[in-house]
Design a protein around this motif. Structure first.
Motif, mmCIF file in Angstrom:
data_model
loop_
_atom_site.group_PDB
_atom_site.id
_atom_site.type_symbol
_atom_site.label_atom_id
_atom_site.label_comp_id
_atom_site.label_asym_id
_atom_site.label_seq_id
_atom_site.Cartn_x
_atom_site.Cartn_y
_atom_site.Cartn_z
ATOM 1 N N TRP A 73 0.302 -1.032 -0.493
ATOM 2 C CA TRP A 73 0.243 0.076 -0.376
ATOM 3 C C TRP A 73 0.974 1.460 0.259
ATOM 4 C CZ3 TRP A 73 -4.997 0.105 0.178
ATOM 5 C CH2 TRP A 73 -6.040 -1.014 0.069
ATOM 6 N N ASP A 74 -0.081 1.995 -0.899
ATOM 7 C CA ASP A 74 0.777 3.628 -0.697
ATOM 8 C C ASP A 74 0.073 4.466 -0.496
ATOM 9 O OD1 ASP A 74 2.513 5.815 -1.099
ATOM 10 O OD2 ASP A 74 2.326 5.439 -3.224
ATOM 11 N N ASN A 75 -0.219 5.357 1.033
ATOM 12 C CA ASN A 75 -1.433 5.822 1.399
ATOM 13 C C ASN A 75 -2.726 5.330 1.143
ATOM 14 O OD1 ASN A 75 -0.199 8.280 2.492
ATOM 15 N ND2 ASN A 75 0.211 8.685 0.436
ATOM 16 N N ASN A 76 -3.557 5.343 0.525
ATOM 17 C CA ASN A 76 -4.984 4.501 0.004
ATOM 18 C C ASN A 76 -4.946 3.831 -0.996
ATOM 19 O OD1 ASN A 76 -6.424 4.847 3.099
ATOM 20 N ND2 ASN A 76 -6.909 7.372 1.988
ATOM 21 N N GLN A 77 -3.754 3.529 -1.970
ATOM 22 C CA GLN A 77 -3.435 2.846 -2.937
ATOM 23 C C GLN A 77 -3.035 1.585 -2.692
ATOM 24 O OE1 GLN A 77 -5.769 4.103 -5.509
ATOM 25 N NE2 GLN A 77 -6.095 6.047 -3.926
ATOM 26 N N GLY A 78 -3.681 0.867 -2.783
ATOM 27 C CA GLY A 78 -2.909 -0.913 -3.135
ATOM 28 C C GLY A 78 -2.309 -1.619 -4.009
ATOM 29 N N THR A 79 -2.096 -2.455 -3.968
ATOM 30 C CA THR A 79 -1.912 -3.467 -4.961
ATOM 31 C C THR A 79 -1.280 -4.750 -4.683
ATOM 32 O OG1 THR A 79 -0.749 -2.259 -6.749
ATOM 33 C CG2 THR A 79 0.012 -4.145 -6.605
ATOM 34 N N ASN A 103 -15.685 5.888 4.846
ATOM 35 C CA ASN A 103 -16.978 5.182 5.246
ATOM 36 C C ASN A 103 -16.533 4.069 5.223
ATOM 37 O OD1 ASN A 103 -17.676 7.361 5.979
ATOM 38 N ND2 ASN A 103 -18.601 7.674 4.321
ATOM 39 N N GLY A 104 -15.263 3.516 4.808
ATOM 40 C CA GLY A 104 -15.315 1.932 4.622
ATOM 41 C C GLY A 104 -15.270 1.488 3.532
ATOM 42 N N GLN A 105 -15.202 2.202 2.513
ATOM 43 C CA GLN A 105 -15.882 1.713 1.377
ATOM 44 C C GLN A 105 -13.913 1.251 0.311
ATOM 45 O OE1 GLN A 105 -19.174 1.292 -0.450
ATOM 46 N NE2 GLN A 105 -20.102 2.547 1.216
ATOM 47 N N TYR A 106 -14.164 0.593 -0.437
ATOM 48 C CA TYR A 106 -13.223 0.144 -1.111
ATOM 49 C C TYR A 106 -13.537 -0.245 -2.423
ATOM 50 C CZ TYR A 106 -10.585 -0.710 2.708
ATOM 51 O OH TYR A 106 -9.147 -0.449 3.982
ATOM 52 N N THR A 107 -12.158 0.071 -3.825
ATOM 53 C CA THR A 107 -13.199 -0.001 -5.324
ATOM 54 C C THR A 107 -11.965 -1.090 -6.116
ATOM 55 O OG1 THR A 107 -11.769 1.737 -5.927
ATOM 56 C CG2 THR A 107 -14.687 2.169 -5.249
ATOM 57 N N GLY A 108 -11.238 -1.173 -6.877
ATOM 58 C CA GLY A 108 -10.498 -1.920 -7.221
ATOM 59 C C GLY A 108 -10.853 -2.017 -8.587
ATOM 60 N N LYS A 109 -9.234 -2.921 -9.613
ATOM 61 C CA LYS A 109 -9.848 -3.667 -10.893
ATOM 62 C C LYS A 109 -8.663 -4.256 -11.080
ATOM 63 C CE LYS A 109 -10.359 1.193 -13.214
ATOM 64 N NZ LYS A 109 -9.567 1.962 -13.807
ATOM 65 N N GLU A 111 -6.922 -7.089 -14.044
ATOM 66 C CA GLU A 111 -7.284 -8.188 -16.063
ATOM 67 C C GLU A 111 -7.834 -8.483 -15.878
ATOM 68 O OE1 GLU A 111 -4.825 -9.064 -13.013
ATOM 69 O OE2 GLU A 111 -3.434 -9.395 -13.594
ATOM 70 N N ASP A 112 -9.012 -9.548 -15.335
ATOM 71 C CA ASP A 112 -9.600 -10.373 -15.370
ATOM 72 C C ASP A 112 -11.007 -9.897 -14.746
ATOM 73 O OD1 ASP A 112 -9.430 -10.695 -12.818
ATOM 74 O OD2 ASP A 112 -9.186 -13.466 -13.141
ATOM 75 N N VAL A 113 -11.444 -8.577 -14.044
ATOM 76 C CA VAL A 113 -12.552 -7.888 -13.957
ATOM 77 C C VAL A 113 -13.164 -7.088 -14.781
ATOM 78 C CG1 VAL A 113 -12.838 -6.917 -11.676
ATOM 79 C CG2 VAL A 113 -12.113 -8.467 -11.386
ATOM 80 N N VAL A 114 -14.798 -7.157 -14.602
ATOM 81 C CA VAL A 114 -15.383 -6.580 -16.299
ATOM 82 C C VAL A 114 -15.716 -5.275 -15.408
ATOM 83 C CG1 VAL A 114 -16.526 -6.256 -18.089
ATOM 84 C CG2 VAL A 114 -15.637 -8.291 -16.948
ATOM 85 N N GLY A 115 -15.501 -3.669 -15.662
ATOM 86 C CA GLY A 115 -15.489 -2.414 -14.970
ATOM 87 C C GLY A 115 -14.965 -2.612 -13.343
ATOM 88 N N ILE A 116 -15.811 -2.095 -12.146
ATOM 89 C CA ILE A 116 -14.555 -1.884 -10.965
ATOM 90 C C ILE A 116 -15.518 -2.751 -9.528
ATOM 91 C CG2 ILE A 116 -14.329 0.114 -9.636
ATOM 92 C CD1 ILE A 116 -14.049 1.890 -11.978
ATOM 93 N N ALA A 117 -14.996 -3.474 -9.828
ATOM 94 C CA ALA A 117 -15.607 -4.184 -8.003
ATOM 95 C C ALA A 117 -15.288 -2.777 -7.156
ATOM 96 C CB ALA A 117 -14.190 -5.228 -7.981
ATOM 97 N N GLN A 118 -16.756 -2.418 -6.414
ATOM 98 C CA GLN A 118 -16.573 -2.225 -5.219
ATOM 99 C C GLN A 118 -16.846 -2.754 -3.671
ATOM 100 O OE1 GLN A 118 -18.119 0.992 -5.393
ATOM 101 N NE2 GLN A 118 -17.504 0.761 -8.189
ATOM 102 N N GLY A 119 -16.307 -2.168 -3.185
ATOM 103 C CA GLY A 119 -16.463 -3.480 -1.875
ATOM 104 C C GLY A 119 -17.254 -2.806 -0.301
ATOM 105 N N LYS A 120 -17.360 -3.111 0.516
ATOM 106 C CA LYS A 120 -17.293 -2.160 2.111
ATOM 107 C C LYS A 120 -17.375 -3.027 2.575
ATOM 108 C CE LYS A 120 -20.789 0.973 4.052
ATOM 109 N NZ LYS A 120 -19.862 0.952 5.100
ATOM 110 N N GLN A 121 -16.532 -2.335 3.797
ATOM 111 C CA GLN A 121 -16.260 -2.999 5.015
ATOM 112 C C GLN A 121 -17.061 -2.485 6.107
ATOM 113 O OE1 GLN A 121 -15.012 -1.510 8.270
ATOM 114 N NE2 GLN A 121 -14.561 -2.659 9.031
ATOM 115 N N ALA A 122 -17.171 -3.134 7.230
ATOM 116 C CA ALA A 122 -17.979 -2.642 8.971
ATOM 117 C C ALA A 122 -18.133 -3.913 9.530
ATOM 118 C CB ALA A 122 -19.779 -2.666 8.081
ATOM 119 N N GLY A 123 -17.196 -3.602 11.070
ATOM 120 C CA GLY A 123 -17.184 -4.600 12.099
ATOM 121 C C GLY A 123 -16.285 -5.897 11.477
ATOM 122 N N TYR A 124 -16.326 -6.771 11.218
ATOM 123 C CA TYR A 124 -15.712 -7.977 11.378
ATOM 124 C C TYR A 124 -15.881 -8.286 9.947
ATOM 125 C CZ TYR A 124 -19.294 -11.231 12.551
ATOM 126 O OH TYR A 124 -20.334 -11.795 13.027
ATOM 127 N N ALA A 125 -16.831 -7.658 8.845
ATOM 128 C CA ALA A 125 -17.169 -8.340 7.541
ATOM 129 C C ALA A 125 -16.601 -7.569 6.706
ATOM 130 C CB ALA A 125 -18.601 -7.997 7.827
#
Length: 191
Positions: A73-79, A103-109, A111-125
């Motif tokens: 990770w470099d600040n809020n950008q990860g590989t 607010n616990g939101q993440y996005t990701g790309k 090579e085999d993902v179509v478009g942008i992945a959307q994620g959200k963290q809350a507690g242990y999930a």
């Protein structure tokens, strides 16, 4: 009963079914007050492995795999670089480019993902949703992935993913990440 009334009745039943099914889905925010907190940026840093199995629609285990992960990770950008070793000898690779938002939101790309992945963290999930292109024989198919991660303790995260096509569940993937081990690479060959 004439065709017009049958159509209205059918439409009404379908609408009720859709509302019922959608009301049963879990929202990640329902885990807000649970512990230990899963911080994706913190957990997916460094090198470690995970072990998984793939089950088809009938719950039959069809594949097993080990995955090597290396997260930086470099600040809020990860590989997050992943190498998958399947029990049938196949080796595949995926490199996620992740962004931690507010607010616990993440996005990701990847090579085999179509478009942008959307994620959200809350507690242990953590819930991650995306479309994945999967080559099968001579063709490539898109599947909808509904990926749930749960932090079990300081070292372990359980991952359960439902893979669907046209709204029908076709496979389920169960994966355990365990950072308590010093193991950084998969034992090959996976049997």
């Amino acid at each position: 009963m004439n065709n017009r009334y049958k159509a209205i009745l059918t439409d009404g039943l379908v609408t009720c079914l859709v509302i019922f099914i959608s009301s049963c889905s879990t929202d990640v925010s329902s885990y807000e007050n649970t512990t230990p907190k899963l911080d994706i940026k913190e957990y997916f840093t460094g090198e470690f492995v995970g072990y998984a199995m793939v089950q088809d629609y009938s719950n039959k285990v069809t594949r097993r795999f080990c995955v090597e992960l290396n997260g930086t990770w470099d600040n809020n950008q990860g590989t997050l670089a992943e190498t998958f070793y399947f029990n049938d000898g196949e080796i595949t690779y995926r490199t996620w480019k992740l962004s931690k938002l507010a607010n616990g939101q993440y996005t990701g790309k990847a090579e085999d993902v179509v478009g942008i992945a959307q994620g959200k963290q809350a507690g242990y999930a953590f819930n991650w949703r995306y479309s994945l292109s999967v080559p099968i024989d001579e063709d490539t198919y898109q599947f909808t992935m509904d990926d749930w991660m749960y932090k079990l303790d300081e070292h372990r995260v359980m991952n359960k993913t439902t893979m669907s096509k046209f709204g029908i569940d076709v496979a389920e993937i169960t994966l355990l990440f365990d950072k308590s081990s010093n193991q950084k690479t998969c034992v090959k060959p996976l049997i």
